[in-house]
Scaffold this active site. Sequence first.
Site, PDB file in Angstrom:
ATOM      1  N   SER A   1     -95.858   0.394 -26.136  1.00  0.00           N
ATOM      2  CA  SER A   1     -94.808  -0.612 -26.101  1.00  0.00           C
ATOM      3  C   SER A   1     -93.475  -0.012 -26.561  1.00  0.00           C
ATOM      4  CB  SER A   1     -95.216  -1.826 -26.934  1.00  0.00           C
ATOM      5  OG  SER A   1     -94.381  -2.920 -26.677  1.00  0.00           O
TER       6      SER A   1
ATOM      7  N   ASP B   1     -99.095  -6.663 -16.915  1.00  0.00           N
ATOM      8  CA  ASP B   1     -98.437  -6.788 -18.221  1.00  0.00           C
ATOM      9  C   ASP B   1     -97.584  -8.056 -18.254  1.00  0.00           C
ATOM     10  OD1 ASP B   1     -97.023  -6.471 -20.606  1.00  0.00           O
ATOM     11  OD2 ASP B   1     -96.761  -4.315 -20.329  1.00  0.00           O
TER      12      ASP B   1
ATOM     13  N   HIS C   1    -100.639  -6.384 -21.538  1.00  0.00           N
ATOM     14  CA  HIS C   1     -99.890  -5.461 -22.390  1.00  0.00           C
ATOM     15  C   HIS C   1    -100.813  -4.574 -23.228  1.00  0.00           C
ATOM     16  CE1 HIS C   1     -96.280  -3.941 -24.168  1.00  0.00           C
ATOM     17  NE2 HIS C   1     -96.621  -4.316 -25.385  1.00  0.00           N
TER      18      HIS C   1
END
Length: 810
Positions: A675, A748, A782
């Site tokens: 991330s 995601d 994610h």
Amino acid sequence: MLRNLLIKLSVSVILFFTVDLITGQESLTYQTPPAEITELVDAPATPAIRISPCNNKILYIENPGLPAIVDLAWEELRLGGIRIDPVTNGPSRADYGIGLDISDIDGENYREVTGLPSDPRIRNARWSPDGEWVAFTQTVMDGIELWVVNVAEAEARQITSAIINEALGNAFTWLSDGKTLIFSAIDENRGEPPARPVVAEGPVIQENIGRKAAVRTYQDLISDVYDERIFDYYTASQLYMADPEGGMTRIGDPGIIWYFMDSPDGNYLLVNRIERPYSYIVPFSRFQQSVEVIDLSSGETVKIADIPLAEDIPQGFDATRKGPRNFTWRSDVPSTLFWVEAIDDGDPSVEAKYRDQLFYLEAPFTGDPKEGFKLELRYRGITWGKEDYAIVNQFWWRDRRVITSFFEPSDLKTPPETIFDRSVEDRYNDPGNFQTTTNRYGKSVLLFDNHDRLLFLVGPGATPEGNKPFVDTYDVSTGQTERLWQSEPPYYEYPVRILDAERQVIMTRRESNDEHPDFYLRYLADDRIDRVTDLPDPFPQLRNVYNEMIHYERDDGIPLNGTLYLPGGYEIGSDDPLPTILWAYPREFITADGAGQVTGSPYRYTRLGVTSPIMLVTRGYAVLSNASFPVVGEGDKEPNDTFVEQLIANGEAAVKKLVEMGVTDPDRVAVAGHSYGAFMVANLLSHTDMFAAGVARSGAYNRLLTPFGFQREERTFWQDPEIYHEMSPFSHAHKMNTPMLLIHGADDNNAGTYPMQSERYYDALRGHGATVRLVMLPHESHGYRARESVLHMHWEWLNWLDEYVKNIDH
């Protein structure tokens, strides 16, 4: 499950890579890493525990291993910022338990719950207020059922058929009598789902006239009239009241009910409804809403508030929506409703002495709201206690200030008095959180001693040597704190709950470098500790892995730290330096002192998440995990003004320390992150030759695609275009000369890190001849959940690191 057998799944993953001047695509099935890593991924999950409200029983929820890719491949609807399983009418990608057990609080009388369905998929397990029942939802092939467990008999039984509606996340609640449940059911009159027209009925139009509606980058939003109809279909529900024997009574009118909360006396129900018009630019939580109270005896409904659509919340993390918000019942009296409203229009740029104000209404809720005190900062919640004592928290992001105050609920015109006024960055002086207990209504209230003089605080106990959790008392008459207990080396022991304030009995979770976590009863007055659980060691194969919290400094003097893991049997100073992985995540600070404070503990057991880089120690790598990567902006400077420079300084300090220790070969160091950590990796590889390779998972690389702010950056692109340009690795793709592996979930849903970020960044790198590989994991969001995806991810980065780090020629 039968539904899984109906799925025709392609288990291929498309991998894009560039080697020299050759560009190509490769289709292959999921791969598995070496057995050492596969065994760690497949390690048995430890159960979750829930302590009963009476502090005399423990509920154990058995957790499954990773789901199969087939479980993620089922259809999901992406609407209003959420993802719905259209078959079950609940959240897609939901975690669940596969079994329940019950014991006494000391671990004795351990019993397996009988009567569970043959294929348990348990969610939302909650104790009744009297601790005699546990309710939970059971996900089946075609929906969600409501079940209860008779605790005395340790026996489960079904209450409803598959009619529960959990699309918006609020399935049921217990009333204070401990026997009655209120649940959200699918509207029985909804019919068949709307079909998308083959031919559009007209154009999709959005319009803005003269107002500012600067919103961040959200995903899974409603995008047309058909989406609106589908959102209505799956989120519309009807509330019912039920008892454990299965009797049911309808409550109120059907509608799109976001949440519902019962009053402490069980006579009223607060209901929040989502109303039209909908928005195509914000999630459903910011849609127009109405708030009402239903009398559960008469069925009469009183409208409390209409809350406007919040597309135009002002800029900044201290901004909030206009109108009433944060509705809650006062926990220590029968039926008084509280909420707050912004008195600065929710705009942090407005100069104002006060930001929020408290309002309340007492049953029967027919008069005008009464005004309570005003708050200097933004409201962050109330912990109710008794008639003359409650706690309110305020927070202001801009200066990281948090104020904890007490007030008398019987005198809401008098401003609260400050107990603590501090910076959240000052972890060394964190006083902890006031502890709560369950009152006669089954609601959470402050935990007092028997004399109503002492409150109790539990905190992480951050110190320069690492975290040492503690329990303190707070004297409400003098304002003085006194330490009752603190974790001591060689253990890391965290208080889970204070079970008996008078006898000073607490349940803790204790671990050390050599002992995996287990739960204990600690008797502070007697200085005695008894073991409650005997959980299996999830990672026995890591017992000989060396770990140490190391400390070092950045060139500007800011102290840094991280946890170093070394392969079993490796001898520092005797064996050759190792290939090394640096794993980190940047964090913003407004003070150098806060940035340099130590987090974590040197006495933790090596507990791994399924995607953890620490697993690479089994393949001969040194791993520096959670390395400090502060980004500091003091005074009138913003942290991101020197973002790249500070990343490089953090990286150089870490590598220098590892080389000085003799554990790291400076020519064989990789950097990796997830991330915002992936964003860090891409920036480091773009601006320095410090690393031999990098791995970036699920990142964002072009800040022009998040123009109204990102992470903790409040400025927009138009306010500071240079910052957006300089911080974007996409802008510097032509500088990349270090091998880079990009991994991203193809589905995601995290704000800003949509899959296009990795796809476009790969295109830019490929176009400039970089050595780069892009792996898109089908059906993953994610974070990566499916066993096939997780194992393949490990296979990918192990191969990449072996080729470009471990086995490179010096």
